[in-house]
Every structure is written in structure tokens, then in C-alpha cells.
Design a protein around this motif. Structure first.
Motif, PDB file in Angstrom:
ATOM      1  N   ALA A   6       0.833  -1.213   0.000  1.00 12.03           N
ATOM      2  CA  ALA A   6       0.000   0.000   0.000  1.00 12.03           C
ATOM      3  C   ALA A   6       0.859   1.250   0.000  1.00 12.03           C
ATOM      4  O   ALA A   6       1.932   1.278   0.591  1.00 12.03           O
ATOM      5  CB  ALA A   6      -0.909  -0.009   1.218  1.00 12.03           C
ATOM      6  N   ILE A   7       0.355   2.266  -0.687  1.00  7.89           N
ATOM      7  CA  ILE A   7       1.024   3.564  -0.701  1.00  7.89           C
ATOM      8  C   ILE A   7       0.296   4.455   0.301  1.00  7.89           C
ATOM      9  O   ILE A   7      -0.927   4.602   0.231  1.00  7.89           O
ATOM     10  CB  ILE A   7       0.892   4.209  -2.097  1.00  7.89           C
ATOM     11  N   ILE A   8       1.024   5.059   1.200  1.00 14.44           N
ATOM     12  CA  ILE A   8       0.418   5.980   2.155  1.00 14.44           C
ATOM     13  C   ILE A   8       0.496   7.383   1.554  1.00 14.44           C
ATOM     14  O   ILE A   8       1.545   7.812   1.082  1.00 14.44           O
ATOM     15  CB  ILE A   8       1.131   5.931   3.518  1.00 14.44           C
ATOM     16  N   ARG A  56      -3.454   3.560  -0.214  1.00 16.18           N
ATOM     17  CA  ARG A  56      -3.963   3.219  -1.541  1.00 16.18           C
ATOM     18  C   ARG A  56      -3.376   1.869  -1.953  1.00 16.18           C
ATOM     19  O   ARG A  56      -2.163   1.661  -1.877  1.00 16.18           O
ATOM     20  CB  ARG A  56      -3.552   4.277  -2.569  1.00 16.18           C
ATOM     21  N   LEU A  57      -4.270   0.971  -2.400  1.00 17.97           N
ATOM     22  CA  LEU A  57      -3.819  -0.357  -2.823  1.00 17.97           C
ATOM     23  C   LEU A  57      -4.741  -0.856  -3.935  1.00 17.97           C
ATOM     24  O   LEU A  57      -5.974  -0.778  -3.793  1.00 17.97           O
ATOM     25  CB  LEU A  57      -3.833  -1.329  -1.646  1.00 17.97           C
ATOM     26  N   ASP A  58      -4.157  -1.335  -4.999  1.00 19.41           N
ATOM     27  CA  ASP A  58      -4.923  -1.861  -6.138  1.00 19.41           C
ATOM     28  C   ASP A  58      -5.963  -0.852  -6.624  1.00 19.41           C
ATOM     29  O   ASP A  58      -7.111  -1.212  -6.923  1.00 19.41           O
ATOM     30  CB  ASP A  58      -5.635  -3.177  -5.749  1.00 19.41           C
ATOM     31  N   ARG A  98      -0.610  -1.058  10.354  1.00 18.46           N
ATOM     32  CA  ARG A  98       0.729  -0.847  10.919  1.00 18.46           C
ATOM     33  C   ARG A  98       1.493   0.181  10.090  1.00 18.46           C
ATOM     34  O   ARG A  98       2.141   1.081  10.636  1.00 18.46           O
ATOM     35  CB  ARG A  98       1.490  -2.173  10.963  1.00 18.46           C
ATOM     36  N   THR A  99       1.382   0.061   8.764  1.00 22.78           N
ATOM     37  CA  THR A  99       2.088   0.998   7.883  1.00 22.78           C
ATOM     38  C   THR A  99       1.555   2.415   8.052  1.00 22.78           C
ATOM     39  O   THR A  99       2.328   3.382   8.057  1.00 22.78           O
ATOM     40  CB  THR A  99       1.959   0.530   6.416  1.00 22.78           C
TER      41      THR A  99
END
Ligand SMILES: CC(C)(COP(=O)(O)OP(=O)(O)OC[C@H]1O[C@@H](n2cnc3c(N)ncnc32)[C@H](O)[C@@H]1OP(=O)(O)O)[C@@H](O)C(=O)NCCC(=O)NCCS
Length: 148
Positions: A6-8, A56-58, A98-99
Motif C-alpha cells: 500500500a502507498i500511504i 492506496r492499494l490496487d 501498521r504501515t
């Protein structure tokens, strides 16, 4: 070490619909349009102490976290209160929460916040399992006096 791809990212105006879906889920179906609209306005207002990050993911908004930066006595620098950490059930156990927290902590280090703090219900097993490795659990009691 994070296991998620995932992008934060900061919250963006185009996220409104996806944010609303996660926000409603976080609020367990309690919807209040006025509060939602004002919360969203604050999140996008750079002058507001209410801030947020998304994962953000997929191509989807997989998670979010809100935080409030405020001053405290005893320090010149501010502290940050973390609220509304939520991950879409379809994306759980991928390291996204966690991220998000680690990213927020790193943002705080860079901006010289004194600490990040948050509340978690004792009976929220998922949250307690997550936080066990992220922060120190202090032995305080929370008192609340409703004012209206
Ligand atoms: C709590 C919550 C944010 C965790 O999100 P998540 O992205 O699934 O969590 P992560 O994948 O980052 O989990 C990190 C660690 O936390 C622990 N953990 C998270 N969920 C867990 C679960 N259901 N059972 C046991 N441990 C869990 C594990 O140690 C996990 O590491 P591991 O997968 O390597 O074992 C998510 O379950 C959620 O949105 N719950 C509803 C909202 C909520 O309760 N928010 C917290 C309010 S205080």
C-alpha cells in the motif's frame, strides 16, 4: 518491516466517495451528513488541525487514519492525537494499519511532534494486538463528562 504494498498518501478531493465509505464503516453505520461534511472540509483545509492519511492499494482506498495536532503544556512542540484508524475488511492483515501508524509516526518525527497518542477499547482485540507492538500502553483511566 512492512509487508504491504500500500502507498500511504495525503487525502485528496477526489477521495470523497471512497473516504465516505470507509468513514461510514468506521462509524458502524451511524451516519451524520453535517458532521461528515464538516469533517471532510477540515481534512482538506491546510489551516485545520484535523488531518488525515490514506492507504492506496490496487487502485482503491484500503484504509485511513485521522489525526489532530494540538499544543500541550510542558512542551513547546505539539503532540498528535490519532483517531479513526480503519482498514477496509477486504484488505486486513496485510500490514496496512501498521504501515499507516508507522508513516504517521515518521511524519511526526520529521515535524518534531513530541508524541503520537491514541485510545483503544480494551475489548477491541484486533486493535490491541496491533498496538501492542507500536506503542507503550500506559496505566491511566479515561474520565469523560458529557457537556451536552
Ligand atoms: C484494527 C485494524 C485497524 C487493523 O488493521 P489491519 O490492516 O488488518 O492490521 P495490520 O495488518 O497492520 O496488522 C498488524 C498486526 O496487528 C495484529 N493484528 C491485526 N489484526 C489482527 C487480528 N484480527 N487478530 C490478531 N492480530 C491482529 C497482528 O500482530 C498483525 O501483524 P501480523 O499480521 O504480522 O500478525 C482493523 O482491524 C480495523 O480497521 N478494525 C476496525 C476499526 C478499529 O477497530 N480501529 C482501531 C480503533 S482503536
Amino acid at each position: 518491516m512492512s509487508k504491504t504494498q500500500a502507498i500511504i498518501d495525503d487525502i485528496r478531493p477526489a477521495d470523497r466517495q471512497a473516504w465516505q465509505r470507509l468513514w461510514d464503516a468506521n462509524n458502524l453505520g451511524h451516519k451524520n451528513e453535517v458532521v461528515s461534511n464538516e469533517t471532510w472540509r477540515r481534512l482538506l483545509d491546510p489551516a485545520s488541525p484535523v488531518k488525515g492519511l490514506v492507504a492506496r492499494l490496487d487502485g482503491q482506498l484500503a484504509g485511513l487514519v485521522h489525526y489532530i495536532i494540538h499544543p500541550v503544556t510542558g512542551h513547546i512542540e505539539p503532540v498528535a492525537y490519532m483517531q479513526d484508524l480503519f482498514v477496509d475488511p477486504a484488505f486486513r492483515r496485510k500490514g496496512i494499519a501498521r504501515t499507516l501508524v508507522l508513516h504517521l509516526a515518521e511524519l511526526g518525527r520529521r515535524n518534531k511532534w513530541v508524541r503520537l497518542y491514541w485510545l483503544a477499547e480494551a475489548k477491541n482485540g484486533e486493535a490491541q494486538a496491533l498496538y501492542r507492538h507500536l506503542g507503550a500502553k500506559l496505566d491511566f483511566s479515561l474520565y469523560v463528562l458529557p457537556l451536552h
